[in-house]
Design a protein around this motif. Structure first.
Motif, short mmCIF file in Angstrom:
data_model
loop_
_atom_site.label_atom_id
_atom_site.label_comp_id
_atom_site.label_asym_id
_atom_site.label_seq_id
_atom_site.Cartn_x
_atom_site.Cartn_y
_atom_site.Cartn_z
N UNK A 133 67.24 -11.75 23.10
CA UNK A 133 67.19 -13.20 23.38
C UNK A 133 67.56 -13.50 24.83
N UNK A 134 68.30 -12.60 25.48
CA UNK A 134 68.83 -12.90 26.81
C UNK A 134 68.04 -12.26 27.95
N UNK A 135 67.25 -11.24 27.66
CA UNK A 135 66.57 -10.51 28.74
C UNK A 135 65.68 -11.45 29.55
N UNK A 136 65.95 -11.61 30.87
CA UNK A 136 65.19 -12.59 31.65
C UNK A 136 63.77 -12.15 31.96
N UNK A 137 63.51 -10.85 31.85
CA UNK A 137 62.19 -10.34 32.23
C UNK A 137 61.34 -10.04 31.00
N UNK A 138 61.85 -10.36 29.83
CA UNK A 138 61.16 -10.06 28.57
C UNK A 138 60.79 -8.58 28.51
N UNK A 144 65.60 -19.10 22.26
CA UNK A 144 65.21 -20.50 22.55
C UNK A 144 63.69 -20.62 22.45
N UNK A 154 58.72 -3.02 32.53
CA UNK A 154 59.06 -4.42 32.72
C UNK A 154 60.52 -4.63 33.11
N UNK A 193 63.83 -4.99 34.94
CA UNK A 193 64.14 -5.26 36.35
C UNK A 193 65.56 -4.82 36.68
N UNK A 218 68.42 -5.73 35.68
CA UNK A 218 69.31 -6.86 36.02
C UNK A 218 70.69 -6.72 35.42
N UNK A 245 75.55 -6.29 29.93
CA UNK A 245 76.68 -7.22 29.89
C UNK A 245 76.81 -7.93 28.55
N UNK A 246 75.70 -8.23 27.89
CA UNK A 246 75.81 -9.06 26.68
C UNK A 246 75.93 -8.26 25.39
N UNK A 268 71.64 -7.53 32.47
CA UNK A 268 71.99 -8.55 31.48
C UNK A 268 72.30 -7.92 30.13
#
Lengths: 670, 222
Positions: free
Chosen positions: A539-544, A600, A500, A502, A504, A509-510, A506
């Motif tokens: 919590x931040x991973x956009x691709x879960x 969120x 899963x 991608x 990215x 970086x976080x 993220x």
């Protein structure tokens, strides 16, 4: 009623860690019986002692005993040691069993069902024998324990004094095993009133777990005097509450191991006089555990190091021990080969000498036709299969491993149980050895919030010498939870799906700890030695593509539904199990390791599941909390969720962020 | 990376008026990397829609599914079952996504949840800057590797203009003057002579003003 175990904190299946399924927290890897300490520690942190005890019991048949006397190699391996101090893992095991007992839970054994129709005779009733009998029962194999003493427990009963291991505690652990269907025949000495050959004939298998029940003596002049005693009979007498003939008021204990410490501490209690330990080793070389030595010194035991006994002196009765200076104990290859200065002699005055220099087993019950012993009288044994030279006869514990900690004997017994069960046709395999996650890198260690290890409270030295009552009183709930909250949750943090992902960047970086990485091709990973399980990347991973090993998103969602059900009024609080604080006592509680892992989606999901009001707690005003940037993420999630609610026409104030200091901070008056 | 920003929720909600079952389709490539339209964001939009519809007493389900790229037929085919069940599909991809869905599912109502804005470079986490407008004929070999078409507000080929003050563009003190950057860069490389070269008129025939562009490659075809 046992609480239903629902999530990854509670599940018994071994959790994978990124990269290697065998990669496990070092406490578990170092534990001879591979107890999942991390899992029960987190359950203690959550104030779920009965669930914690259930986790302990998955691998440990003597949880209360081991929670008191364990040599805890787990703590030596604990990664927190690289941050400040190791977690008090052993003490937390006791918090679990004490807490469960107080709640009246966790002491009802499973009714295993001894379904295999096979029966094993176990000779001896120490930790190895009890461990084997317990595990055999779980596998459906019945066993009968033969113990020559009037009560079961082996050295746990005869060698360890009540002040370290109260008899009623030992009784409870043994009783649990007995109630699983294990038969224990006491006063049944094999080689005395029971014939080994009869056991070999009558039972499907025999396990020799007789331990090291006899003291070694010393070939020095004067040992024949009546005031010269041996450790094992001395401890047996003290444990049984019998008078010890020949015991004076000025006692010399020869030996520097853990048993010698027990001898010295009991002699101090029984005689009320002066007790001096004499050992070959220098202070730092003593084989006894540091903490045992410290306890003995606290109680006024004097320790004379680097002296070898050369003669017991006295005219007709003991007047002292002549010693010579020991120059070195081990040779260059680390083998025991003491050298002495024969001219540097001195006499330590005393009226009693107790020799505690080691133990040996008594195998005189073995028949001619085997199992065979070697030229030194030691049982010939296959370490892998736990077999002896005679088919159907197995061995475990100190009789084959040599002296060691109770937990090692337990491990040996558990291994033997598998070997015996396989021999009897039960389909079971030896489990894989776990591999420990590497230590916390220095750059990460400095970012971990420091917290002192909670000290085990103990009765005052002067007070405790008056009796054999338990010295250590237990950490209790608040300190136990504080101590448990220091656990780094090794390997319990981020796990990512390569499929899963991608790439990215993220997470790279976080993450405040630098755990995730990616190469030029976008292939990457999350280093388990750096990950602190804060959950920010999740919590931040956009691709879960990232979830958490301990308390995944699904687990938290399940807890949310349960909390809403608990509250009845549609109020739910997402709070931190570390802080021990509640901001909305009437609301259902979703217990988490810091709210930094509240995403969120988890907040919106609470409303989808029927929440009318959601509270989220932080334990300080700063950015960090338990983890670097932890509270920053909590606040961002709350703000984003409030915006989303407002857009959907729902009052954003239905999510409320509240600050409540950690209970332990409040307790410390901060 | 193509970046897109999510439309205001109210606008999306209005688009769904009258539709029963909704399907939010996420795209796990560009817009996921630019953190606005991947699986996580698609899930959040779906959750938000469910809450809003529940509050407004609107029935129908809101499901969500995410594909790796909405700009490819095969990926869109893989969600046919979910698409068929929905009365309306909401795409969180760049505008290619919903148009791809329309091409693939001609009878299905499809709406965009996003405003596609640019092809950007990630300056830092959460910050993208436009570096390319896909003009079809790249000239940055002559401009120090800095594109004046994308980065100069006037798309000048012979800047800077009088609006360049202290290295900043007159449109905003936050925007650097691309031509100042070009000059500084060439100076640093010792290639200021490049600016004296006479270049022919830029070819604009490959840009977007001549109708939709199609790219075809020669070579092996299955």
């Amino acid at each position: 009623m046992e609480r239903e175990l629902t999530d990854s904190i509670s599940r018994s299946s071994a959790r994978p860690v990124p990269g290697d399924a065998r990669l496990r927290p070092p406490c578990e890897a170092a534990c001879p019986i591979h107890t999942d300490a991390q899992r029960y520690i987190q359950l203690v942190a959550e104030n779920r002692p009965a669930d914690a005890l259930a986790v302990v019991r998955e691998t440990n048949p003597l949880p209360q005993v081991i929670g008191r006397i364990c040599a805890h190699p787990c703590e030596e391996a604990c990664r927190r040691g690289g941050v400040d101090e190791a977690i008090a893992i052993c003490n937390l095991k006791r918090v679990a069993s004490d807490g469960a007992k107080a709640a009246g839970m966790g002491y009802e054994p499973p009714q295993a069902g001894l379904t295999t129709g096979t029966k094993v005779a176990i000779i001896g009733s120490g930790p190895s024998a009890l461990g084997a009998a317990h595990d055999l029962a779980l596998m459906g194999v019945a066993s009968v324990i033969f113990e020559k003493q009037p009560e079961a427990g082996g050295f746990l009963r005869t060698g360890i004094l009540n002040y370290r291991l109260p008899k009623e505690i030992l009784d409870e652990d043994i009783d649990y095993i007995r109630r699983m269907g294990v038969e224990i025949r006491t006063g049944a000495g094999v080689g005395e009133n029971v014939k080994f050959e009869d056991l070999a004939e009558e039972y499907d298998a025999v396990l020799i777990a007789v331990g090291l029940s006899e003291s070694r003596s010393l070939p020095i002049p004067g040992v024949e005097m009546p005031e010269v005693l041996l450790a094992v009979p001395f401890l047996e007498a003290v444990n049984a509450g019998r008078e010890v003939p020949g015991l004076g008021k000025e006692i010399i204990v020869i030996g520097g191991g853990n048993v010698a410490i027990d001898v010295a501490r009991s002699a101090k209690r029984v005689s009320g006089g002066k007790v001096t330990m004499v050992c070959l080793e220098a202070d730092h070389e003593m084989p006894a555990h540091d903490w045992e030595v410290a306890d003995a010194r606290d109680e006024g035991v004097e320790i004379v190091c680097s002296q070898g006994p050369s003669a017991i002196v006295g005219a007709g009765k003991v007047e002292g021990l002549q010693v010579k200076k020991c120059e070195s104990v081990f040779d260059e290859r680390g083998r025991f080969a003491p050298t002495f200065c024969e001219t540097e002699l001195s006499v330590i005055p005393g009226d009693t000498v107790i020799i505690s220099i080691g133990q040996m087993s008594n195998l005189s019950f073995l028949p001619e036709n085997g199992p065979a012993v070697n030229e030194r009288g030691i049982l010939i044994f296959d370490r892998e299969q736990c077999t002896t030279t005679r088919r159907g006869v197995f061995a475990s514990g100190e009789v084959v491993t040599g002296p060691g900690a109770a937990v090692n004997a337990l491990a040996s017994g558990k291994r033997a149980a598998i070997a015996v069960a396989r021999y009897l046709g039960v389909d079971v395999n030896f489990s894989h050895e776990p591999v420990a996650i590497a230590g916390v890198p220095a750059g990460v260690a400095e970012k971990v919030k420091k917290a002192p290890r909670r000290k085990m409270p103990a009765r005052d030295a002067g007070e405790r010498l008056k009796d054999f009552g338990e010295v250590e009183t237990g950490l209790g709930v608040v300190d136990g939870r504080c101590e448990a909250s220091r656990c780094l949750l090794c390997g319990g943090g981020a796990r990512y799906s390569q499929t899963k992902c991608i790439a990215c960047l993220t997470c790279v970086r976080v993450c405040p700890y630098g755990a995730p990485w990616a190469d030029k091709d976008g292939l990457g990973g999350i280093d388990p030695d750096k990950c602190q399980a804060c959950g920010i990347c999740f919590t931040q991973c956009p691709a879960k593509a990232i979830d958490l090993t301990v308390l995944s998103e699904e687990d938290i969602a399940v807890r949310t539904v349960a909390a809403l059900k608990d509250s009845g009024g549609g109020e739910v609080e997402f709070g931190c199990w570390y802080s021990q604080s509640r901001v909305a006592p009437g609301a259902g509680f979703v217990s988490l390791p810091c709210t930094s892992r509240v995403s969120v989606w988890l907040l919106l999901n609470a409303f989808e599941q029927g929440a009318q009001k959601v509270f989220v707690s932080v334990c300080s005003e700063d950015d960090d909390g338990h983890f670097v940037h932890g509270h920053r993420q909590t606040r961002a999630a709350v703000t984003d969720a409030q915006t989303a609610l407002e857009e959907a026409g729902i009052d954003p104030a239905t999510i409320e962020l509240r600050m409540e200091p950690e209970l332990k901070c409040k307790k410390a008056g901060q | 990376m193509i970046t897109a920003e999510r439309k205001k929720f109210e606008e999306i909600r209005r688009m769904t008026d009258g539709a029963g079952n909704l399907l939010v389709v996420g795209c796990n490539t560009c817009v996921a990397v630019s953190l606005t339209g991947g699986e996580k964001e698609a899930g959040l939009l779906a959750s938000q829609l469910r809450l809003a519809r529940r509050k407004d007493g609107i029935g129908g389900s809101v499901e969500t599914v995410t594909v790796l790229r909405q700009c490819e037929n095969e990926y869109l085919d893989s969600i046919s079952e979910q698409v068929e069940k929905a009365d309306m599909v909401i795409s969180t991809a760049c505008s290619i996504g919903p148009q791809g869905l329309v091409f693939r599912y001609p009878t299905k109502a499809v709406v965009p949840a996003m405003n596609t804005n640019m092809m950007g470079y990630v300056k830092e986490h959460h910050v993208w800057t436009e570096y390319c407008v896909a003009c079809g004929f790249c000239i940055i070999a002559f401009t120090g590797g800095i594109c004046p078409i994308a980065r100069c507000a006037k798309t000048l080929l012979n800047g800077p203009c009088g609006g360049s003050q202290g290295g900043r563009c007159e449109i905003s003190p936050d925007v650097p003057c691309a031509w100042q950057e070009i000059y500084d860069r060439l100076a640093a490389l010792g290639q200021l002579d490049t600016l004296k070269r006479i270049l022919g008129p830029k070819k604009w025939n490959a840009s977007s003003s001549g109708g939709p562009r199609t790219m075809r490659l020669e070579g092996f075809k299955p």
